[in-house]
Design an enzyme around this catalytic site. Structure first.
Site, short mmCIF file in Angstrom:
data_model
loop_
_atom_site.label_atom_id
_atom_site.label_comp_id
_atom_site.label_asym_id
_atom_site.label_seq_id
_atom_site.Cartn_x
_atom_site.Cartn_y
_atom_site.Cartn_z
N GLU A 1 36.43 37.04 40.89
CA GLU A 1 35.18 36.27 40.84
C GLU A 1 35.10 35.20 41.92
O GLU A 1 34.07 35.11 42.62
CB GLU A 1 34.98 35.65 39.45
CG GLU A 1 34.77 36.66 38.35
CD GLU A 1 36.07 37.05 37.63
OE1 GLU A 1 35.99 37.44 36.46
OE2 GLU A 1 37.15 36.97 38.23
N CYS B 1 41.75 35.58 41.39
CA CYS B 1 40.88 36.46 40.63
C CYS B 1 39.76 36.96 41.54
O CYS B 1 39.49 36.38 42.60
CB CYS B 1 40.28 35.72 39.44
SG CYS B 1 41.47 35.26 38.17
#
Length: 144
Positions: free
Chosen positions: A65, A63
């Site tokens: 993040e 991901c």
């Protein structure tokens, strides 16, 4: 969950990550790669960005993040220095979206954000508007 309105600095972070998302999307890789971009702002105002890294083997995918947080950590910041996080998604036809939009972190990323700073400010969509919540509030049942 308590949320607060965005500050001007938050809006600037969102705008910057939207630009990163638009320029990094790659429609030729894996039917659309780097769909999500994320940005984190540190206590001193520095901004670090990352993009999602899909892979043909799902477990190898990342991901956006953790990529953004990893960039800040690699540059010498500690976990507590990461103060704000936002992720945005590129409009894909099968996502029913016509424009780049803010997206909440997935469950795994919520856990990671709390691990790095449970009071981190996370920009999320709430009833059609971007709002700020504390990372720990995204995991109301966490018991550890």
């Amino acid at each position: 969950m308590d949320t607060t309105p965005l500050t001007d600095t938050d809006r600037d972070l969102v705008d910057r990550v939207v630009e990163t998302n638009e320029k990094s999307f790659d429609d030729e890789l894996l039917d659309g790669a780097h769909i999500v971009a994320a940005g984190v702002r540190t206590a001193d105002g520095s901004v670090y960005e990352g993009v999602s890294l899909p892979a043909s083997i799902g477990r190898a995918s990342l991901c956006a993040e953790p990529v953004a947080i990893g960039s800040a950590i690699a540059d010498g910041y500690s976990h507590g220095d990461v103060q704000t996080c936002v992720a945005v998604s590129y409009p894909m036809p099968d996502h029913d979206a016509d424009e780049v939009r803010t997206v909440p972190p997935c469950g795994v990323c919520r856990e990671m954000l709390v691990d790095y700073n449970d009071q981190m400010r996370v920009i999320i969509p709430v009833e059609g508007a971007n709002r700020v919540a504390r990372a720990v509030e995204l995991l109301p049942g966490r018991t550890w």
